[in-house]
Design an enzyme around this catalytic site. Structure first.
Site, PDB file in Angstrom:
ATOM      1  N   ASP A  38       0.854  -1.171   0.000  1.00  0.00           N
ATOM      2  CA  ASP A  38       0.000   0.000   0.000  1.00  0.00           C
ATOM      3  C   ASP A  38       0.896   1.228   0.000  1.00  0.00           C
ATOM      4  O   ASP A  38       1.785   1.362   0.833  1.00  0.00           O
ATOM      5  CB  ASP A  38      -0.895  -0.011   1.247  1.00  0.00           C
ATOM      6  CG  ASP A  38      -1.883   1.138   1.241  1.00  0.00           C
ATOM      7  OD1 ASP A  38      -2.843   1.079   0.457  1.00  0.00           O
ATOM      8  OD2 ASP A  38      -1.681   2.107   1.994  1.00  0.00           O
ATOM      9  N   GLU A  59      -1.076  -1.124  -5.984  1.00  0.00           N
ATOM     10  CA  GLU A  59      -2.287  -0.520  -6.504  1.00  0.00           C
ATOM     11  C   GLU A  59      -1.925   0.351  -7.696  1.00  0.00           C
ATOM     12  O   GLU A  59      -0.822   0.851  -7.795  1.00  0.00           O
ATOM     13  CB  GLU A  59      -2.993   0.349  -5.458  1.00  0.00           C
ATOM     14  CG  GLU A  59      -2.384   0.299  -4.097  1.00  0.00           C
ATOM     15  CD  GLU A  59      -2.791   1.426  -3.194  1.00  0.00           C
ATOM     16  OE1 GLU A  59      -3.983   1.775  -3.183  1.00  0.00           O
ATOM     17  OE2 GLU A  59      -1.920   1.950  -2.493  1.00  0.00           O
ATOM     18  N   CYS A 118     -13.169 -10.399   6.780  1.00  0.00           N
ATOM     19  CA  CYS A 118     -14.457 -10.944   6.343  1.00  0.00           C
ATOM     20  C   CYS A 118     -14.866 -10.481   4.950  1.00  0.00           C
ATOM     21  O   CYS A 118     -15.808 -11.002   4.376  1.00  0.00           O
ATOM     22  CB  CYS A 118     -15.550 -10.619   7.357  1.00  0.00           C
ATOM     23  SG  CYS A 118     -16.015  -8.884   7.383  1.00  0.00           S
ATOM     24  N   ASP A 166      -3.605   1.066   6.441  1.00  0.00           N
ATOM     25  CA  ASP A 166      -2.687   0.735   5.354  1.00  0.00           C
ATOM     26  C   ASP A 166      -2.342  -0.747   5.369  1.00  0.00           C
ATOM     27  O   ASP A 166      -2.206  -1.380   4.320  1.00  0.00           O
ATOM     28  CB  ASP A 166      -1.415   1.577   5.448  1.00  0.00           C
ATOM     29  CG  ASP A 166      -1.715   3.063   5.284  1.00  0.00           C
ATOM     30  OD1 ASP A 166      -2.700   3.385   4.606  1.00  0.00           O
ATOM     31  OD2 ASP A 166      -0.961   3.881   5.833  1.00  0.00           O
TER      32      ASP A 166
HETATM   33 ZN   LIG Z   1     -14.750  -7.652   8.798  1.00  0.00          ZN
END
Ligand SMILES: [Zn+2]
Length: 358
Positions: free
Chosen positions: A100, A196, A252, A278
């Site tokens: 990052d 990125e 998640c 980051d």
């Molecule tokens: Zn989460």
């Protein structure tokens, strides 16, 4: 220049042809990016003396010698043992690292093993600002060149200007050195590097950030990572610009709608993960490599290490497709150049989006 240098000079007409082509397509509006000017001659003063060898085989003979086509074995000024080692070592497959990029911390690297490392941003230009201001003030108090009257600069001006130039040069050297040190180890340690695709051009339009972003030299960073991963037989993956790497939870996978630029910590509303923002982005980028199945031995020495990965889910794509040349009026605030095809709100939205991603 004798015939023996021919191999090294062949690129000249090709480069010239490319330059004219870029100019022509840019004029017709068929070329992306900034407008290209007419090709210029090489400058005796500004350009570094260099030539390219693109034909024939080039190899390092040992730590002190290189073998070039037609010229043969040539002794080098510099000890290239690190380069020899890097080439011999080859790729180190298996692990991937997500990087990052930022202004607060230049690099936050999160690898697939879960380790997070940081490289600070020394902000070389900021450090030199006081010095530069002082030097520039001195320059303005000397009699410089006046193009209208043909007045030549005074010797005192030349001297003061040289002092200022040295400061600029030092800043550039410090920056380059730091970037080389920062990027040297990464491709040696990881088979896959994910970065990125930043819209630097767009970010530089932000008045409050432009200087720091330019100082961080993300373009040069990416260039170095590209050739260094190549050198190690690794793979560089460029994540899609609209991938919400900062807004996605690395545990998640829940995507936050909004993420303020100021907050340095990522908090997931779904699973309650609290992590440095980051580092979170880095983990997401590293995961991208795994998701694309690009980790592992099969990519070692792959001829095309640079690839662009499409966005994983429905992030809004707001990049303009066409640029209207007319209507690029100057705005008093100077924040965003006027864009004919978009409404003001959308432009603002795009900027906000960029900052949020940032
Ligand atoms: Zn989460």
């Amino acid at each position: 220049m004798g015939a023996e240098l021919e191999g090294g000079l062949q690129h000249r007409p090709r480069d010239a042809a490319a330059a004219f082509d870029n100019y022509a397509t840019s004029r017709r509006g068929e070329r992306k990016g900034a407008r290209m000017g007419r090709p210029r001659f090489k400058s005796k003063r500004k350009d570094r003396p260099a030539c390219k060898f693109t034909t024939g085989t080039i190899r390092l003979d040992d730590r002190r010698h290189i073998v070039l086509p037609r010229l043969g074995r040539i002794r080098l000024h510099e000890d290239v043992q690190p380069l020899v080692d890097a080439i011999a070592e080859g790729g180190r497959p298996g692990t991937a690292v997500g990087i990052d990029l930022g202004v607060k911390t230049l690099l936050v690297m999160a690898d697939s093993a879960g380790e997070v490392r940081e490289v600070a941003n020394p902000k070389q230009y900021d450090q030199a600002l006081r010095q530069l201001r002082k030097a520039s003030r001195t320059v303005s108090r000397r009699r410089g060149r006046n193009r209208r009257t043909g007045q030549a600069p005074s010797r005192r001006w030349e001297k003061a200007n040289a002092v200022r130039n040295r400061v600029h040069h030092r800043v550039a050297n410090l920056r380059e050195n730091h970037l080389h040190q920062a990027t040297a180890r990464i491709p040696a340690e990881y088979g896959t590097v994910v970065v990125e695709d930043l819209n630097v051009k767009g970010m530089v339009r932000n008045r409050r950030l432009s200087r720091r972003i330019s100082d961080a030299a993300f373009g040069e960073l990416r260039r170095q990572l590209t050739y260094k991963t190549q050198r190690h037989g690794g793979r560089l993956i460029v994540a899609d610009r609209w991938m919400p790497s900062s807004k996605t939870c690395s545990r998640c996978g829940a995507v936050k709608a909004k993420l303020p630029l100021g907050g340095r910590v990522f908090e997931c509303d779904v699973c309650g993960l609290v992590l440095d923002r980051d580092a979170n982005a880095g983990h997401n980028l590293a995961a991208l490599a795994a998701a694309n199945g690009k980790t592992g031995t099969e990519v070692t020495g792959d001829p095309g290490p640079l690839m662009v990965v499409p966005k994983p889910r429905g992030a809004k794509q707001k990049t303009r497709t066409g640029r209207t040349r007319k209507g690029t009026g100057t705005r008093a605030a100077g924040a965003t150049p006027r864009q004919g095809t978009e409404t003001r709100d959308r432009r603002q939205d795009t900027r906000r989006e960029q900052l949020a991603l940032w």
